[in-house]
Design a protein around this motif. Structure first.
Motif, PDB file in Angstrom:
ATOM      1  N   LEU A  26       0.836  -1.206   0.000  1.00 52.98           N
ATOM      2  CA  LEU A  26       0.000   0.000   0.000  1.00 52.98           C
ATOM      3  C   LEU A  26       0.868   1.253   0.000  1.00 52.98           C
ATOM      4  O   LEU A  26       0.603   2.204  -0.730  1.00 52.98           O
ATOM      5  CB  LEU A  26      -0.920   0.028   1.223  1.00 52.98           C
ATOM      6  CG  LEU A  26      -2.215  -0.719   1.159  1.00 52.98           C
ATOM      7  CD1 LEU A  26      -2.937  -0.655   2.501  1.00 52.98           C
ATOM      8  CD2 LEU A  26      -3.107  -0.195   0.048  1.00 52.98           C
ATOM      9  N   GLN A  27       1.901   1.236   0.824  1.00 51.92           N
ATOM     10  CA  GLN A  27       2.791   2.395   0.920  1.00 51.92           C
ATOM     11  C   GLN A  27       3.426   2.697  -0.429  1.00 51.92           C
ATOM     12  O   GLN A  27       3.581   3.854  -0.806  1.00 51.92           O
ATOM     13  CB  GLN A  27       3.855   2.144   1.974  1.00 51.92           C
ATOM     14  CG  GLN A  27       4.732   3.331   2.255  1.00 51.92           C
ATOM     15  CD  GLN A  27       5.646   3.116   3.446  1.00 51.92           C
ATOM     16  OE1 GLN A  27       5.578   2.102   4.123  1.00 51.92           O
ATOM     17  NE2 GLN A  27       6.493   4.086   3.708  1.00 51.92           N
ATOM     18  N   GLN A  28       3.773   1.671  -1.190  1.00 55.42           N
ATOM     19  CA  GLN A  28       4.380   1.862  -2.503  1.00 55.42           C
ATOM     20  C   GLN A  28       3.394   2.447  -3.506  1.00 55.42           C
ATOM     21  O   GLN A  28       3.796   3.104  -4.468  1.00 55.42           O
ATOM     22  CB  GLN A  28       4.931   0.543  -3.027  1.00 55.42           C
ATOM     23  CG  GLN A  28       6.133   0.054  -2.250  1.00 55.42           C
ATOM     24  CD  GLN A  28       6.582  -1.324  -2.693  1.00 55.42           C
ATOM     25  OE1 GLN A  28       6.193  -1.803  -3.733  1.00 55.42           O
ATOM     26  NE2 GLN A  28       7.409  -1.961  -1.876  1.00 55.42           N
ATOM     27  N   LEU A  29       2.104   2.228  -3.298  1.00 57.95           N
ATOM     28  CA  LEU A  29       1.082   2.750  -4.208  1.00 57.95           C
ATOM     29  C   LEU A  29       0.729   4.212  -3.948  1.00 57.95           C
ATOM     30  O   LEU A  29       0.172   4.875  -4.816  1.00 57.95           O
ATOM     31  CB  LEU A  29      -0.198   1.903  -4.109  1.00 57.95           C
ATOM     32  CG  LEU A  29      -0.084   0.476  -4.616  1.00 57.95           C
ATOM     33  CD1 LEU A  29      -1.359  -0.297  -4.267  1.00 57.95           C
ATOM     34  CD2 LEU A  29       0.182   0.442  -6.105  1.00 57.95           C
ATOM     35  N   GLU A  87       2.650  10.129  -2.262  1.00 56.18           N
ATOM     36  CA  GLU A  87       3.427  10.903  -1.293  1.00 56.18           C
ATOM     37  C   GLU A  87       4.272  10.023  -0.390  1.00 56.18           C
ATOM     38  O   GLU A  87       5.220  10.493   0.217  1.00 56.18           O
ATOM     39  CB  GLU A  87       2.538  11.825  -0.452  1.00 56.18           C
ATOM     40  CG  GLU A  87       1.421  11.138   0.290  1.00 56.18           C
ATOM     41  CD  GLU A  87       0.175  10.905  -0.539  1.00 56.18           C
ATOM     42  OE1 GLU A  87      -0.668  10.134  -0.084  1.00 56.18           O
ATOM     43  OE2 GLU A  87       0.031  11.466  -1.617  1.00 56.18           O
ATOM     44  N   MET A  88       3.980   8.748  -0.310  1.00 53.89           N
ATOM     45  CA  MET A  88       4.783   7.844   0.520  1.00 53.89           C
ATOM     46  C   MET A  88       5.747   7.016  -0.317  1.00 53.89           C
ATOM     47  O   MET A  88       6.748   6.539   0.191  1.00 53.89           O
ATOM     48  CB  MET A  88       3.878   6.911   1.319  1.00 53.89           C
ATOM     49  CG  MET A  88       3.057   7.609   2.371  1.00 53.89           C
ATOM     50  SD  MET A  88       2.166   6.415   3.366  1.00 53.89           S
ATOM     51  CE  MET A  88       2.655   6.936   4.983  1.00 53.89           C
ATOM     52  N   HIS A  89       5.460   6.849  -1.578  1.00 56.31           N
ATOM     53  CA  HIS A  89       6.295   6.020  -2.459  1.00 56.31           C
ATOM     54  C   HIS A  89       7.711   6.570  -2.563  1.00 56.31           C
ATOM     55  O   HIS A  89       8.679   5.814  -2.576  1.00 56.31           O
ATOM     56  CB  HIS A  89       5.665   5.908  -3.843  1.00 56.31           C
ATOM     57  CG  HIS A  89       6.478   5.107  -4.806  1.00 56.31           C
ATOM     58  ND1 HIS A  89       6.634   3.744  -4.669  1.00 56.31           N
ATOM     59  CD2 HIS A  89       7.191   5.457  -5.895  1.00 56.31           C
ATOM     60  CE1 HIS A  89       7.404   3.296  -5.636  1.00 56.31           C
ATOM     61  NE2 HIS A  89       7.752   4.313  -6.404  1.00 56.31           N
ATOM     62  N   ARG A 121      10.478   5.615   0.528  1.00 52.85           N
ATOM     63  CA  ARG A 121      10.451   4.196   0.873  1.00 52.85           C
ATOM     64  C   ARG A 121      11.320   3.861   2.083  1.00 52.85           C
ATOM     65  O   ARG A 121      11.005   2.981   2.850  1.00 52.85           O
ATOM     66  CB  ARG A 121      10.896   3.345  -0.314  1.00 52.85           C
ATOM     67  CG  ARG A 121       9.852   3.269  -1.380  1.00 52.85           C
ATOM     68  CD  ARG A 121       9.901   1.974  -2.102  1.00 52.85           C
ATOM     69  NE  ARG A 121      11.112   1.746  -2.849  1.00 52.85           N
ATOM     70  CZ  ARG A 121      11.158   1.325  -4.075  1.00 52.85           C
ATOM     71  NH1 ARG A 121      10.049   1.121  -4.734  1.00 52.85           N
ATOM     72  NH2 ARG A 121      12.290   1.087  -4.674  1.00 52.85           N
ATOM     73  N   SER A 122      12.413   4.559   2.246  1.00 51.90           N
ATOM     74  CA  SER A 122      13.291   4.254   3.373  1.00 51.90           C
ATOM     75  C   SER A 122      12.676   4.714   4.702  1.00 51.90           C
ATOM     76  O   SER A 122      13.064   4.254   5.758  1.00 51.90           O
ATOM     77  CB  SER A 122      14.650   4.913   3.171  1.00 51.90           C
ATOM     78  OG  SER A 122      14.498   6.310   3.147  1.00 51.90           O
ATOM     79  N   ASP A 123      11.719   5.626   4.627  1.00 54.07           N
ATOM     80  CA  ASP A 123      11.065   6.155   5.817  1.00 54.07           C
ATOM     81  C   ASP A 123       9.969   5.186   6.256  1.00 54.07           C
ATOM     82  O   ASP A 123       8.925   5.095   5.638  1.00 54.07           O
ATOM     83  CB  ASP A 123      10.473   7.533   5.487  1.00 54.07           C
ATOM     84  CG  ASP A 123       9.914   8.229   6.709  1.00 54.07           C
ATOM     85  OD1 ASP A 123      10.242   7.805   7.830  1.00 54.07           O
ATOM     86  OD2 ASP A 123       9.151   9.188   6.529  1.00 54.07           O
ATOM     87  N   LYS A 124      10.211   4.443   7.325  1.00 50.89           N
ATOM     88  CA  LYS A 124       9.235   3.484   7.824  1.00 50.89           C
ATOM     89  C   LYS A 124       8.073   4.231   8.460  1.00 50.89           C
ATOM     90  O   LYS A 124       8.258   5.113   9.289  1.00 50.89           O
ATOM     91  CB  LYS A 124       9.863   2.557   8.867  1.00 50.89           C
ATOM     92  CG  LYS A 124      10.516   1.367   8.277  1.00 50.89           C
ATOM     93  CD  LYS A 124       9.467   0.476   7.689  1.00 50.89           C
ATOM     94  CE  LYS A 124       9.985  -0.915   7.452  1.00 50.89           C
ATOM     95  NZ  LYS A 124       9.048  -1.715   6.740  1.00 50.89           N
ATOM     96  N   GLU A 128      -3.380   7.308   5.276  1.00 47.11           N
ATOM     97  CA  GLU A 128      -2.989   7.948   4.019  1.00 47.11           C
ATOM     98  C   GLU A 128      -3.671   7.286   2.825  1.00 47.11           C
ATOM     99  O   GLU A 128      -4.044   7.949   1.857  1.00 47.11           O
ATOM    100  CB  GLU A 128      -1.471   7.908   3.848  1.00 47.11           C
ATOM    101  CG  GLU A 128      -0.725   8.815   4.794  1.00 47.11           C
ATOM    102  CD  GLU A 128      -1.047  10.289   4.580  1.00 47.11           C
ATOM    103  OE1 GLU A 128      -1.201  10.717   3.426  1.00 47.11           O
ATOM    104  OE2 GLU A 128      -1.136  11.015   5.581  1.00 47.11           O
ATOM    105  N   THR A 129      -3.856   5.962   2.895  1.00 40.17           N
ATOM    106  CA  THR A 129      -4.560   5.250   1.825  1.00 40.17           C
ATOM    107  C   THR A 129      -6.001   5.724   1.736  1.00 40.17           C
ATOM    108  O   THR A 129      -6.507   5.990   0.638  1.00 40.17           O
ATOM    109  CB  THR A 129      -4.508   3.726   2.068  1.00 40.17           C
ATOM    110  OG1 THR A 129      -3.142   3.306   2.110  1.00 40.17           O
ATOM    111  CG2 THR A 129      -5.230   2.971   0.975  1.00 40.17           C
TER     112      THR A 129
END
Length: 91
Positions: free
Chosen positions: A28-31, A34-36, A39-42, A51-52
């Motif tokens: 989901l984070q990759q989709l 603004e979060m993609h 990626r290194s930020d957990k 956010e989704t």
């Protein structure tokens, strides 16, 4: 015992592991645009889910806006062009 694990045991074959949840949250984070890029930020699963939801709401608003603009466009074009546009959209 965690609530998630006790629910998992009660649901029989619908079990999902913590690893599977983490994998799905990561996908989901990759989709999310603004979060993609970060990626290194957990992020916490709760933050990713929030956010989704926000992103899905914004997509719904965008679809509504585009639908309204398309309706206005079709109302202001001649019948032949409007019919052509409608036929292209239904394919």
């Amino acid at each position: 015992m965690s609530t998630r694990r006790s629910r998992s045991r009660q649901s029989g074959s619908a079990r999902i592991t913590d690893d599977q949840i983490n994998e799905l949250v990561s996908k989901l984070q990759q989709l999310l645009p603004e979060m993609h890029n970060r990626r290194s930020d957990k992020r916490s699963a709760a933050k990713v889910l929030q956010e989704t939801c926000n992103y899905i709401r914004s997509l719904h608003r965008e679809v509504d806006d585009l639908s309204e603009r398309l309706s206005e466009l079709l109302a202001n074009t001649d019948t032949t062009q409007a019919a052509l546009i409608r036929s292209l959209l239904t394919q």
